[in-house]
Design a protein around this motif. Structure first.
Motif, PDB file in Angstrom:
ATOM      1  N   PHE A  87       0.841  -1.189   0.000  1.00 16.70           N
ATOM      2  CA  PHE A  87       0.000   0.000   0.000  1.00 16.70           C
ATOM      3  C   PHE A  87       0.879   1.242   0.000  1.00 16.70           C
ATOM      4  O   PHE A  87       1.947   1.258   0.632  1.00 16.70           O
ATOM      5  N   ASP A  88       0.414   2.282  -0.685  1.00 12.86           N
ATOM      6  CA  ASP A  88       1.044   3.592  -0.541  1.00 12.86           C
ATOM      7  C   ASP A  88       0.664   4.096   0.844  1.00 12.86           C
ATOM      8  O   ASP A  88      -0.486   4.476   1.092  1.00 12.86           O
TER       9      ASP A  88
ATOM     10  N   GLN B  15      -1.299   7.270   1.512  1.00 10.10           N
ATOM     11  CA  GLN B  15      -2.692   7.324   1.045  1.00 10.10           C
ATOM     12  C   GLN B  15      -3.633   6.554   1.973  1.00 10.10           C
ATOM     13  O   GLN B  15      -4.827   6.467   1.712  1.00 10.10           O
ATOM     14  N   ILE B  16      -3.106   5.988   3.057  1.00 14.55           N
ATOM     15  CA  ILE B  16      -3.940   5.265   4.021  1.00 14.55           C
ATOM     16  C   ILE B  16      -4.584   6.275   4.956  1.00 14.55           C
ATOM     17  O   ILE B  16      -3.914   6.886   5.804  1.00 14.55           O
TER      18      ILE B  16
ATOM     19  N   GLN C 285      -4.123   6.775   8.814  1.00 16.08           N
ATOM     20  CA  GLN C 285      -2.961   5.928   9.135  1.00 16.08           C
ATOM     21  C   GLN C 285      -3.382   4.706   9.947  1.00 16.08           C
ATOM     22  O   GLN C 285      -2.736   4.317  10.925  1.00 16.08           O
TER      23      GLN C 285
ATOM     24  N   ASP D 287      -9.057   1.299   5.450  1.00 17.29           N
ATOM     25  CA  ASP D 287      -8.298   2.297   6.193  1.00 17.29           C
ATOM     26  C   ASP D 287      -9.278   3.054   7.081  1.00 17.29           C
ATOM     27  O   ASP D 287     -10.356   2.539   7.398  1.00 17.29           O
TER      28      ASP D 287
ATOM     29  N   VAL E 273      -9.704  -0.532   1.010  1.00 14.65           N
ATOM     30  CA  VAL E 273      -8.505  -0.332   0.194  1.00 14.65           C
ATOM     31  C   VAL E 273      -8.035  -1.619  -0.478  1.00 14.65           C
ATOM     32  O   VAL E 273      -7.131  -1.597  -1.314  1.00 14.65           O
TER      33      VAL E 273
ATOM     34  N   ASN F 129      -7.235   3.282  -4.819  1.00 10.69           N
ATOM     35  CA  ASN F 129      -6.995   4.441  -3.957  1.00 10.69           C
ATOM     36  C   ASN F 129      -5.678   4.410  -3.188  1.00 10.69           C
ATOM     37  O   ASN F 129      -5.196   5.441  -2.738  1.00 10.69           O
ATOM     38  N   THR F 130      -5.092   3.246  -2.991  1.00 16.91           N
ATOM     39  CA  THR F 130      -3.831   3.186  -2.225  1.00 16.91           C
ATOM     40  C   THR F 130      -2.735   2.417  -2.964  1.00 16.91           C
ATOM     41  O   THR F 130      -1.778   1.946  -2.354  1.00 16.91           O
TER      42      THR F 130
ATOM     43  N   THR G  70       4.825   7.375  -5.050  1.00 23.00           N
ATOM     44  CA  THR G  70       4.882   6.732  -3.733  1.00 23.00           C
ATOM     45  C   THR G  70       6.266   6.897  -3.102  1.00 23.00           C
ATOM     46  O   THR G  70       7.283   6.703  -3.751  1.00 23.00           O
TER      47      THR G  70
END
Length: 472
Positions: A271-272, A275-276, A279, A311, A316, A326-327, A333
């Motif tokens: 995952f990026d 983008q979470i 967090q 998230d 995600v 989305n992630t 990244t």
């Protein structure tokens, strides 16, 4: 499933079989892993070499064609007519010489094109069978050695097996898994070259919060934060390895997750991390009516029954099946959260069938992966991200594994095995062979054994299974 014998050879010594792969194919087929096809890539690209364009002119009878003088090594220069426009003097190129037979059974011959003799062909990716399109010819690195066989230069001098893996043998859905099987069948040693890596003093748990709410469908979930990654193209060896097995190269991080999946059979997802939302990662059921957009931009309307990775705001990933748009990891990244988990086969299979989504990840999870190999795969990927993408690996990794998944012991009577096979079996032979497949065996009393299969052998559950295994 397609396997590279060069890759297999990294874990078990099969050099003796590389000259006669049919012999290894017979061993595997006779023991339940049917080799449906043997593809000798080196032979496929026979008489295809690295060349250098020494002169480039216009064809005297066709303005759209070029007339090139191409060095192919050993002081030999061939005249070749080419229809592409993307080459210049000094370019290293791929040359198919007369006598070469390219994919599609296309034989290269000495020919005359608009009255001018052409002694070969400058190749595009399409002509070599690497892609469906290829307007321009392949331009190689300046360091490519003139005259070297292209298959050797590109790492394609390999032999591939296409094996029909039955659903019950999920343990061989990887190169390491097949190597382990070959080692057992040929009485050789096998090893996995585990590489060490350094962790920073920072904590993964301080960067991302994790909550696994559904431990029935996700009995084990591991996650690690890796910062300051540099997203870019993969090195040639990694791209070649993936592409030769039918996977497209995306970028170095995504390619690493695919590499480890092919190597160890454990799907992973990156995952990026930036983008979470919030967090925070939660493993839980979907929300009815929510629209999930997969990385390939397909829209899926969720029903509330699917196991999801969420998230702080949205879904995600469809757990074990496909990641979300989305992630996903992109060229922007910088930090990633690396997931390696064990999702139950029934859960992934149900979701895959419901939405008609077929992925390499779903294929493996729906047949069963090794719950004990989850963290090993994550560590393997983390080490590669550090090496190939410059990432800094944070410590304090998540490993949510509340109840260890261990195989139950099975009582097996040697008399039962003998009766089923109509063979007289020596106890020491039975014990030796059952241990070779990774089982732990204890003598309960004379001729009666308690056998505990390894976690990766989902097919060994009943007494009759060990009859079949000994017979193999």
């Amino acid at each position: 499933m397609k396997y590279s014998l060069k890759w297999i050879n990294e874990y078990v010594d099969i050099k003796d079989f590389l000259g006669e792969p049919a012999r290894l194919a017979k061993i595997l087929t006779n023991t339940g892993l049917e080799v449906e096809e043997i593809d000798n890539a080196k032979e496929k690209f026979n008489k295809v070499v690295v060349g250098e364009i020494k002169e480039r002119g216009v064809h005297p009878n066709a303005d759209r064609l070029t007339l090139c003088q191409v060095s192919i090594g050993g002081g030999v220069v061939q005249q070749i007519v080419c229809g592409a426009k993307n080459h210049q003097v000094g370019d290293k190129v791929v040359v198919a010489l007369p006598g070469a037979v390219l994919p599609g059974n296309f034989e290269i011959k000495i020919s005359k094109i608009r009255g001018i003799e052409s002694l070969g062909m400058l190749c595009s990716e399409k002509e070599l069978g690497f892609s469906q399109e290829g307007e321009g010819i392949i331009i190689l690195d300046k360091e490519a050695p003139i005259g070297k066989l292209y298959a050797e230069y590109k790492g394609l001098d390999d032999i591939f097996f296409e094996i029909k893996v039955t659903p019950n043998r999920s343990d061989v859905n990887s190169h390491f898994g097949l190597a382990r099987e070959i080692a057992c069948l040929t009485e050789k040693e096998f090893s996995f070259p585990i590489k060490s890596f350094e962790e920073t003093s920072e904590s993964t748990k301080g960067k991302i919060k994790l909550e696994v709410k559904d431990t029935k469908r996700c009995p084990r979930y591991t996650g690690r934060y890796i910062k300051n990654v540099k997203i870019g193209p993969s090195p040639d060896w990694l791209r070649t390895r993936l592409e030769s097995l039918g996977l497209n190269s995306i970028n170095n991080v995504v390619d690493i997750t695919n590499f480890v999946m092919l190597e160890l059979g454990q799907p992973l997802h990156a995952f990026d991390a930036d983008q979470i939302a919030g967090q925070k990662i939660t493993v839980d059921s979907s929300k009815s009516g929510e629209v999930f957009v997969s990385f390939d931009k397909s829209e899926i309307v969720l029903t509330g029954e699917e196991l999801m990775i969420r998230d702080g705001e949205r879904s995600v990933a469809l757990a074990g099946v496909v990641g979300g748009l989305n992630t996903g990891v992109t060229e922007k990244t910088k930090n990633i959260f690396l997931e390696s988990a064990y999702f139950t086969a029934a859960s992934v299979r149900k979701t895959s069938r419901k939405f008609g989504i077929e992925t390499d990840s779903g294929y493996r999870f729906s047949r069963g992966v090794d719950p004990e190999g989850v963290l090993l795969a994550q560590n393997r990927a983390a080490e590669m991200v550090s090496t190939l993408a410059g990432g800094e690996i944070l410590g304090d990794v998540y490993d949510v594994y509340p109840e260890r998944l261990e195989k139950k012991e099975v009582q097996v009577a040697l008399d039962f095995v003998s009766q089923q096979l109509a063979l007289e079996i020596k106890p020491e032979d039975f014990i030796e062979r059952i241990k070779k497949i990774g089982c732990r065996l204890n003598v309960q009393y004379d001729g009666i054994y308690l056998i505990k299969p390894p976690a990766y052998r989902h097919d060994l559950e009943r007494e009759i299974d060990f009859v079949e295994e000994y017979a193999r």
